[in-house]
Design an enzyme around this catalytic site. Structure first.
Site, PDB file in Angstrom:
ATOM      1  N   ARG A  45       0.817  -1.216   0.000  1.00  0.00           N
ATOM      2  CA  ARG A  45       0.000   0.000   0.000  1.00  0.00           C
ATOM      3  C   ARG A  45       0.854   1.271   0.000  1.00  0.00           C
ATOM      4  NH1 ARG A  45      -2.632  -3.357   3.723  1.00  0.00           N
ATOM      5  NH2 ARG A  45      -4.874  -3.703   3.394  1.00  0.00           N
TER       6      ARG A  45
ATOM      7  N   HIS B 251      11.247   8.819  13.942  1.00  0.00           N
ATOM      8  CA  HIS B 251      10.176   7.843  13.725  1.00  0.00           C
ATOM      9  C   HIS B 251       8.817   8.556  13.708  1.00  0.00           C
ATOM     10  CE1 HIS B 251       9.142   3.324  14.245  1.00  0.00           C
ATOM     11  NE2 HIS B 251       8.247   3.936  13.480  1.00  0.00           N
TER      12      HIS B 251
ATOM     13  N   ASP C  15      14.114   7.725   9.016  1.00  0.00           N
ATOM     14  CA  ASP C  15      13.081   8.023  10.017  1.00  0.00           C
ATOM     15  C   ASP C  15      13.085   6.969  11.114  1.00  0.00           C
ATOM     16  OD1 ASP C  15      10.761   9.592  10.943  1.00  0.00           O
ATOM     17  OD2 ASP C  15       9.642   7.741  10.532  1.00  0.00           O
TER      18      ASP C  15
ATOM     19  N   ALA D 169      10.606   2.573   7.007  1.00  0.00           N
ATOM     20  CA  ALA D 169       9.980   1.293   7.351  1.00  0.00           C
ATOM     21  C   ALA D 169      10.365   0.870   8.767  1.00  0.00           C
ATOM     22  CB  ALA D 169      10.380   0.236   6.312  1.00  0.00           C
ATOM     23  N   ARG D 170      11.410   0.060   8.888  1.00  0.00           N
ATOM     24  CA  ARG D 170      11.898  -0.386  10.192  1.00  0.00           C
ATOM     25  C   ARG D 170      13.418  -0.325  10.204  1.00  0.00           C
ATOM     26  NH1 ARG D 170       7.585   0.497  11.568  1.00  0.00           N
ATOM     27  NH2 ARG D 170       6.061  -0.775  12.697  1.00  0.00           N
TER      28      ARG D 170
ATOM     29  N   GLU E 156      16.011   2.707  18.980  1.00  0.00           N
ATOM     30  CA  GLU E 156      15.439   4.049  19.074  1.00  0.00           C
ATOM     31  C   GLU E 156      15.225   4.426  20.532  1.00  0.00           C
ATOM     32  OE1 GLU E 156      11.949   4.111  16.621  1.00  0.00           O
ATOM     33  OE2 GLU E 156      13.063   3.601  14.814  1.00  0.00           O
TER      34      GLU E 156
ATOM     35  N   ASP F 244       9.874  -6.572  -5.466  1.00  0.00           N
ATOM     36  CA  ASP F 244       8.933  -7.270  -4.595  1.00  0.00           C
ATOM     37  C   ASP F 244       8.704  -8.647  -5.201  1.00  0.00           C
ATOM     38  OD1 ASP F 244       6.651  -8.309  -3.223  1.00  0.00           O
ATOM     39  OD2 ASP F 244       6.131  -6.270  -2.603  1.00  0.00           O
TER      40      ASP F 244
ATOM     41  N   ALA G  37       7.281   9.485  10.602  1.00  0.00           N
ATOM     42  CA  ALA G  37       6.665   9.421   9.273  1.00  0.00           C
ATOM     43  C   ALA G  37       5.182   9.083   9.340  1.00  0.00           C
ATOM     44  CB  ALA G  37       7.394   8.401   8.401  1.00  0.00           C
TER      45      ALA G  37
END
Length: 319
Positions: free
Chosen positions: A156, A285, A261, A236-237, A266, A176, A287
């Site tokens: 998405r 973080h 981000d 993302a991560r 963290e 992907d 976003a």
């Protein structure tokens, strides 16, 4: 019948939105708020709960095996790496997330980081504030249509990101393994294999989930294959990137820069070399955040629980 819903942990100022959802559900819900940090704390608090609402506290296999009544675990957010999904599935517990709440926000943030790097806005801002009024501080900058934006993932958020990037003139490619070349082509995107997109991207935007196969997906070996002018954008991560290897790649000029981000741990330590690099942009973080997204996240996470307790299936169920 009364249901006990445990909130394992939270960082919101109040729980108005969750409380309103539970109140309006028509169910008799006892909403228990905790601030668990460890497995032991979660296990103790959750043992008799019918449902669990989770932010960051670990819900491990050991925790899940100790649960006596739980029917659903709902997590604030898209990622569910705090929860042992296999263990929940084995026990017949529904795990649900909120995959669509921040789609606009995260894609916008990735776009903002891309544009800031592509036009070197942050760098120029810093130079001007140091008293250096000279465009040569940002040399070189290239036209967008001479550069490729590569995207890892085609779910998405990356699809929405691509829709926003496309009118700017960049060449677009994506990796992907679960999406066909035809599907990508219909969105104006060239499908590439991982090694190919690593080599070809001028900007590489990360949008894959954090799972076993994506942990340190971007590492020293892959940095060595990238263009020297390449910039990595990660909304993302953090652990998808080997941060130690990233720092070495940036320090040694193997790649040009990063816009992050998220981080492996963290908040990032103030002693991290990343804080002292002009070729790195860092945001905390954030976003996912807008006022509207926060409300949507909290309401939908609570609604997941209500639907399962009513015997219904939430559309966001992962198990």
């Amino acid at each position: 019948m009364a249901f006990k819903v445990l909130l394992t942990d939270y960082e919101f100022e109040n729980l108005k939105y969750e409380e309103d959802v539970f109140k309006e559900s028509g169910l008799d819900i006892e909403f228990v708020k905790a601030q668990c940090k460890t497995e032991d704390e979660v296990a103790e608090q959750a043992k008799h709960a019918d449902a669990i609402l989770n932010q960051y506290a670990p819900i491990s296999r050991r925790v899940i095996e100790s649960l006596e009544n739980a029917k659903v675990i709902s997590r604030y957010g898209v990622g569910v790496n705090t929860i042992d999904i296999d263990a929940a599935n084995e026990k017949g517990i529904t795990v649900a997330n909120v995959p669509d709440y921040g789609m606009e926000e995260v894609s916008n943030h990735a776009l903002a980081l891309l544009l800031s790097w592509a036009r070197k806005v942050t760098l120029l801002n810093n130079e001007v504030k140091r008293g250096n009024w000279d465009f040569k501080a940002c040399v070189p900058i290239h036209r967008f249509n001479n550069q490729t934006v590569g995207v890892l993932g085609f779910g998405r958020i990356p699809r929405r990101f691509i829709e926003k990037v496309k009118p700017l003139g960049f060449k677009l490619a994506a990796y992907d393994p679960f999406v066909s070349a035809e599907d990508m082509a219909s969105a104006g995107v060239k499908k590439m294999e991982l090694d190919e997109i690593i080599r070809e991207a001028d900007y590489l935007s990360v949008h894959v989930p954090l799972i076993k196969d994506t942990y340190h997906l971007l590492n020293a070996d892959r940095f060595s294959q990238m263009k020297k002018n390449a910039v990595i954008i990660n909304t993302a991560r953090g652990p998808i990137i080997d941060e130690k290897a990233l720092i070495e790649a940036l320090e040694n000029g193997i790649i040009a820069g990063a816009a992050l981000d998220v981080a492996e741990e963290e908040p990032i330590s103030i002693d991290s070399p990343l804080f002292h690099m002009d070729n790195v942009i860092i945001t905390p973080h954030s976003a996912w955040y807008s006022e509207e997204a926060m409300v949507e996240l909290r309401q939908k996470a609570a609604k997941n629980i209500v639907q399962v307790l009513k015997g219904e299936k939430t559309p966001y169920a992962l198990t």
